[in-house]
Write an enzyme that holds these catalytic residues in place. Structure first.
Site, PDB file in Angstrom:
ATOM      1  CE  LYS A  55      -3.803  -2.516   2.063  1.00 57.20           C
ATOM      2  NZ  LYS A  55      -4.532  -2.955   3.265  1.00 57.20           N
ATOM      3  CD  GLN A  99      -3.507  -4.619   6.283  1.00 62.86           C
ATOM      4  OE1 GLN A  99      -3.628  -3.585   5.635  1.00 62.86           O
ATOM      5  NE2 GLN A  99      -3.853  -5.785   5.782  1.00 62.86           N
ATOM      6  CG  ASP A 122      -9.725  -0.400   4.440  1.00 63.68           C
ATOM      7  OD1 ASP A 122      -9.375  -0.860   3.333  1.00 63.68           O
ATOM      8  OD2 ASP A 122      -9.056  -0.527   5.482  1.00 63.68           O
TER       9      ASP A 122
HETATM   10  N1  GUN Z   1      -6.742  -7.060   5.730  1.00 61.03           N
HETATM   11  C1  GUN Z   1      -6.950  -7.805   4.616  1.00 61.03           C
HETATM   12  N2  GUN Z   1      -7.498  -7.052   3.655  1.00 61.03           N
HETATM   13  C2  GUN Z   1      -7.652  -5.810   4.163  1.00 61.03           C
HETATM   14  C3  GUN Z   1      -8.152  -4.590   3.637  1.00 61.03           C
HETATM   15  O1  GUN Z   1      -8.605  -4.484   2.494  1.00 61.03           O
HETATM   16  N3  GUN Z   1      -8.120  -3.523   4.479  1.00 61.03           N
HETATM   17  C4  GUN Z   1      -7.645  -3.601   5.732  1.00 61.03           C
HETATM   18  N4  GUN Z   1      -7.675  -2.503   6.490  1.00 61.03           N
HETATM   19  N5  GUN Z   1      -7.173  -4.720   6.256  1.00 61.03           N
HETATM   20  C5  GUN Z   1      -7.176  -5.814   5.466  1.00 61.03           C
END
Ligand code: GUN
Length: 283
Positions: A55, A99, A122
């Site tokens: 990211k 996350q 998100d």
């Molecule tokens: N963990 C696995 N996929 C995601 C996601 O798309 N966003 C977040 N914040 N955590 C994750």
């Protein structure tokens, strides 16, 4: 032979469009108008560390700021909530991503609900889930949003089609069903407890496989000429990646299919970056 739905190339195209847009923002509105994403990682889960790194790399590529906050696994819920309050109140931060998964002693729902809906890139906050439910503009969960974008950019018609979604998570299955409904598909949602799953999936014009079981869907689940989207990603014993679909068996039967890797996966980050640019534009 089925059309291979290329998530890698599509994701790259979206990232390049966003990069140009951010360059334009920087030129016309100045540095202070450029988005900044705060990424919060609690603990040392190696898979989460890889996701977070990817990211941050995407932010760098597009030219948006990223702020990385790494906290030890012992961090208590109050500390994390206080950090989110700080980030919510910080005008220089336009997007916040915590996350998941979080350590077991932290209530994920509480954390997600604390993120300001206007910074919730998100799309997990119930306010944004509710906006999607009621058809109002808001942030949409990145994986399902990426799937719709992938279908559109491959000229796959959605309106009037029967879309079967297998999976009902808050992050993929449920928002996926709502998005397909918004695109005027007829939508059926199935899950692990569905009786006669095969009978239903065989009726799908568009089959979205998000059951979370490696190589679960074989040719017997798929109608001739269907479009198959594989949301699964699993590491096999030999180290290779596979999806929820037995690609080798299903590919000859369908009109289009997403591979794993290189299908849905890369789209999630592209849509996160899209949401980050949207968030900054709104603030
Ligand atoms: N963990 C696995 N996929 C995601 C996601 O798309 N966003 C977040 N914040 N955590 C994750």
């Amino acid at each position: 032979m089925a059309v291979l739905i290329d998530g890698k190339a599509t994701s790259q195209a979206i990232k390049d469009e966003l990069k140009a847009k951010v360059e334009e923002i920087r030129k016309t509105k100045g540095e202070s108008a450029v988005p900044t994403l705060a990424v919060v990682l609690v603990g040392d889960d190696p898979a989460s560390a890889v996701y977070v790194r990817n990211k941050k790399k995407a932010c760098e590529y597009i030219g948006i700021g990223s702020r990385s906050i790494e906290l030890p696994a012992e961090t208590c819920e109050e500390e994390l909530l206080a950090l989110i309050d700080d980030l919510n109140g910080d005008a220089a931060v336009t997007g916040i991503l915590v996350q998941l998964p979080l350590p077991a002693h932290i209530d994920e729902n509480k954390v997600i609900e604390r993120i300001s809906p206007e910074k919730d890139v998100d799309g997990f906050n119930p306010v944004n889930a509710g906006r999607l439910f009621t058809g109002r503009p808001g942030f949409v969960s990145c994986t399902p949003a990426g799937i719709v974008e992938l279908l559109k950019r491959h000229d796959i018609n959605i309106a009037g089609k029967h879309c079967v979604v297998v999976g009902r998570s808050n992050i993929v299955g449920k928002p996926m069903a709502l998005l397909m409904l918004k695109e005027n598909a007829t939508v059926t949602v199935c899950h692990s407890k569905t009786v006669n799953l095969q009978e239903i999936t065989k009726q799908a014009d568009i089959l979205i496989c998000a059951i979370g079981k490696p190589r679960f869907f074989g040719a017997e689940y798929v109608k001739d000429g269907a479009v198959v989207v594989d949301v699964g990603i699993h590491r096999m014993e030999d180290g290779k990646l596979c999806g929820d679909v037995r690609f080798d068996e299903v590919e000859p039967k369908c009109s289009a299919i997403t591979p794993v890797p290189g299908g849905v996966g890369p789209m999630t980050i592209a849509m996160l970056m899209y949401n980050c640019v949207q968030a900054a534009g709104m603030q």
